[in-house]
Design an enzyme around this catalytic site. Structure first.
Site: not given
Length: 892
Positions: A298, A302, A344, A732, A736
């Site tokens: 949690a 990851e 340059d 995760n 997500d």
């Protein structure tokens, strides 16, 4: 021995070579054994194993491995009753991240390989009393080389003798104007002579613009001036490769912080569970271990490492389409933090070749192309030349001479072009006379015309008449003074000047050889290496973005200042300063502290050496700047490598490209601006991603933490855990990741180039971000635990976990829209990112599938939900929208 301070015969004696016979085979073999091949070492390529190990060194990757090990041990302790799905998913993420990184690096390497010039360079030499052509890599000190117009010079050499030799040393010194060479010794009391002023030497990597020469090789490979830069580049590479970009440093620090946080939370929760549950059996101990692993999952985003790599890869792909190849994946992020662009002049800002800027009469008035005087001037210009061409835009020879042809349109060119006859006589340019002439004979040499061009003040000395309003007039002292003043004014405007004169002679049987007398002065041409058309708006955009532009060139300060004024690099405030430019000689006399102070205000640097460029760049960086350096020549290589970001243009040397972080496929300065803009957009999107991931992960931590502490109060059952380890992992990695990935290409809600660059000390995880994590994390926890408590009164454990699982998934899908801005309402440009909507709808569909499809329910620990229960899962999403909108409206 410094060969340029010695007579050529002394240099020949040093290497034991004869200018007529060259080296023998035995001496060549001896020299090759002593000095080695005339080549620079290629950078070693990373092996597959080294690239994998490099990826696995990331602290967050290490933390993921630890979590994977914990989940595997937990499954083993349970006797693998169920497959360790969480372990397999984590390993899959690690493999995906590593694969993406390796593929990206290989793609960059392959693209750069395709840019290389695969032709083998050769050089004409005299060996064993005969002339032969050899591979440039086989040249040795002492070789006698023969140089002609258009040849590339492959080693440093002392000129023995030459005939009107001019070389282009732009790649080495940065000077765009062809350099006049002689075989004469340099007469000076100084111990050293600047590289650009060694007129009796030619250098590896430069070209013959015109003329011919014979020279003795004095240095090859790493011992050449180019080789010295390559050695310095290796040192700069070692120093610079040890430095991390700001984002890399922050992510490393964040990884260490998260590791500590996970350890503390896991130990804390484990201790609480042991104290409250008093485990006695192995299964109870395993259960506690699984819960502590859930806390670790949690707390840890990851997918963050993989998402950063993916976002950067998308940025690299976009940049490639816009004309740039990104070698260093983190270079785009650093571009977004740039505060100073160091460029340059030649090629990068200018065309890299002379062009006619003004055609004027003696008094400075412009001569129009409809004027007879214009025709006379350009007839002289395209006749008195050693260049050759087939059309107005297709020629070979000295760039200055070709500039005259290129100025004419096709009609005018065809009208003025004169085909030289076999009886033509050429009086070549010399450094003493500073002019050249061509004589066109007619009628058996009784009639002829002399066409002369050269330094206008020298040409004027040979004139007795002058063209005024198309008529020949006597050249009085007043007219001569006016002409000299015009020449001076053009030089003050940083224009290189050429004067033109002619005379026509008829029925002259008693001709002498002194053709360059009693000439008629026609007019003056002012030339300059012009700025690229695309540069001026790009410079303006850079300045509007709060980024300072600094020009560092091998050309004279006056020329660099003039082109900088035209491009808008120098502001009104700059022009009011007493010092707006510095040259290499002044820099050499400065201490480090003096230079550090000077670079705060000076924007123009001329006549600098490669060492000066590096000194300037480091001084600018020492003032807490993030620097971007662009260039093309060998003399730019160390300069690019020691900068935060090095960009090589398409025409850059291979040494320069190898040192750069980004290689342009064109010479368009606007592509550099696009890189900076992309860097800012990508950084903004990374902020959105991190806000989204960390706020949602904090919510998961609070849910698990409060459930461990207060499960009895919330669910009337101390053993209830609303989110399982596999649920957290699914959220995760899948729920997500897809929306977060879409955030990586989210359009900007504002003009990112209308704000100053972020401070070098700015952090993504600043106080405001930490507050958001806690604030929204608590909202997540309140909403999910609330619906779980409601469900606890009506159903069983699996229902509680399923409703909680779906509730947090939907809440996070809602929060992805809130995360697009910390201050702007989520409804602003709500439908501008169709990829985001697609990711959210796909994720929502997957959540329904893993909840309702029967054979997936055992894997994810879900059960069927009724329509009312699905409605309950949307309550946390509604809470987030209402509270976030009130907050943004109250504190814009």
């Amino acid at each position: 021995m410094k060969e340029y301070l010695a007579e050529s015969k002394e240099v020949l004696l040093k290497f034991g070579t004869n200018p007529d016979a060259g080296l023998s085979n035995s001496k060549v073999n001896e020299a090759q054994t002593k000095y080695g091949k005339n080549s620079l070492p290629s950078p070693s390529k990373q092996t597959l194993v080294s690239r994998i190990l490099k990826t696995l060194k990331d602290p967050m990757i290490i933390l993921l491995l630890v979590v994977a090990l914990i989940t595997l041990l937990s499954a083993a302790a349970e006797g693998f009753v169920e497959p360790p799905y969480d372990f397999f998913v984590i390993i899959a993420v690690l493999i995906l991240n590593t694969t993406l990184s390796i593929i990206q690096e290989n793609n960059a390497d392959n693209a750069l390989e395709a840019l290389k010039n695969m032709t083998v360079a050769t050089q004409t030499v005299i060996r064993n009393d005969k002339q032969e052509i050899i591979d440039g890599a086989d040249l040795v000190p002492g070789d006698i080389i023969i140089l002609n117009e258009g040849d590339m010079i492959l080693a440093d050499a002392r000129i023995i003798h030459c005939d009107e030799l001019h070389t282009i040393e732009m790649g080495l010194t940065g000077e765009s104007v062809p350099v006049t060479k002689t075989a004469d010794i340099i007469k000076t009391d100084a111990a050293e002579v600047a590289l650009g002023d060694r007129h009796n030497m030619v250098y590896s990597g430069t070209f013959v613009a015109s003329g011919s020469a014979q020279a003795v090789v004095t240095a090859t490979g790493l011992y050449t001036e180019t080789g010295k830069i390559a050695r310095a580049l290796q040192i700069a590479t070692v120093e610079n490769d040890a430095e991390l970009t700001p984002l890399q440093k922050e992510m490393n620090d964040l990884g260490v912080m998260l590791t500590k946080l996970v350890i503390v939370l896991s130990v804390l929760i484990g201790a609480i569970l042991i104290f409250t549950r008093s485990p006695g059996s192995l299964n109870e101990w395993v259960s506690i271990l699984v819960l502590t692993a859930a806390i670790a999952l949690a707390a840890l985003p990851e997918s963050l490492v993989a998402l950063i790599a993916i976002v950067f890869s998308m940025g690299v792909t976009k940049m490639a389409k816009e004309g740039a190849i990104v070698k260093n994946l983190n270079a785009i992020e650093t571009c977004g933090a740039v505060t100073v662009v160091m460029s340059d002049k030649t090629v990068t800002l200018s065309e890299g070749k002379d062009a006619v800027q003004k055609v004027v009469a003696y008094d400075g008035n412009l001569i129009g192309d409809d004027n007879k005087q214009f025709d006379m001037l350009f007839t002289t210009g395209i006749t008195a030349t050693n260049a050759s061409w087939q059309s107005a835009k297709d020629g070979i020879g000295d760039p200055t001479e070709l500039a005259m042809v290129n100025y004419l349109d096709k009609t005018k060119y065809d009208q003025l072009h004169i085909s030289p006859k076999e009886t033509d006589k050429i009086i070549p340019f010399s450094s003493n006379r500073k002019m050249m002439s061509k004589v066109i004979f007619n009628n058996g040499k009784s009639d002829y015309t002399v066409y002369t061009k050269g330094a206008p003040d020298y040409v004027l000395q040979k004139c007795t008449k002058i063209i005024i309003d198309g008529q020949e007039k006597d050249l009085t002292k007043a007219l001569r003074d006016t002409t000299l003043k015009t020449i001076e004014n053009l030089a003050d405007d940083a224009l290189r000047t050429l004067g033109f004169a002619y005379k026509k002679v008829k029925n002259s049987e008693n001709q002498t050889d002194d053709y360059e007398t009693d000439l008629v002065f026609i007019g003056i041409v002012g030339l300059m290496d012009p700025p690229r058309q695309s540069v001026k708006p790009a410079i303006k955009e850079i300045h509007n973005a709060g980024i300072r532009t600094v020009v560092i060139s091998g050309d004279h300060s006056k020329i660099v200042t003039a082109i900088s004024k035209e491009l808008g690099i120098l502001s009104t405030d700059d022009l009011l300063n007493l010092v707006i430019a510095l040259d290499g000689v002044q820099i050499d006399k400065m201490s480090k502290s003096e230079l550090k102070e000077a670079v705060k205000t000076v924007n123009i640097y001329g006549r600098v050496s490669p060492e000066n460029k590096d000194q300037i760049g480091r001084a600018i960086r020492s003032n807490s700047n993030i620097t971007l350096a662009s260039g093309d020549g060998v003399n730019d290589a160390v300069f690019l490598k020691s900068s935060d970001i090095g960009i090589a243009v398409a025409d850059a040397t291979e040494v320069t490209k190898s040192a750069a972080d980004i290689v342009l496929t064109d010479n368009n300065y606007g592509t550099i601006v696009k890189a900076i803009k992309n860097g800012r957009e990508i950084y903004d999107n990374l902020v959105k991603i991190i806000r989204f991931l960390f706020c949602t992960n904090f919510g998961e931590v609070f849910i698990v933490l409060f459930a461990c502490l207060f499960a009895d109060m919330i669910y009337n059952d101390a053993s209830v855990m609303p989110l399982t380890a596999i649920a957290i992992l699914w959220i995760n990695i899948v729920s997500d990741s897809l929306p977060a990935m879409a955030l990586g290409i989210d359009p900007s809600v504002e003009d990112v180039m209308a704000r100053p660059p972020r401070s070098i000390n700015d952090k993504i995880m600043n106080k405001s971000m930490w507050f958001d994590c806690v604030f929204y994390g608590l909202l997540f926890a309140m909403g999910v635990l609330g619906v779980g408590a409601f469900a606890a009164d009506h159903t069983n454990l699996l229902h509680i976990q399923t409703i909680s699982f779906a509730a947090i998934s939907f809440a996070e899908m809602t929060f992805v829209f809130i995360s697009r801005s910390a201050k702007t309402t989520m409804f602003h440009s709500l439908f501008s990112n169709y990829w985001l909507w697609g990711a959210v709808l796909l994720t929502a569909g997957l959540q329904v599938i893993i909840t309702e499809v029967w054979f997936l329910q055992p894997v994810f620990g879900t059960v069927h939900l009724t329509l009312n229960e699905w409605g309950i899962t949307l309550i946390p999403s509604l809470i987030l929208v209402v509270v976030s909108e009130i907050r943004k409206l109250s504190f814009p």
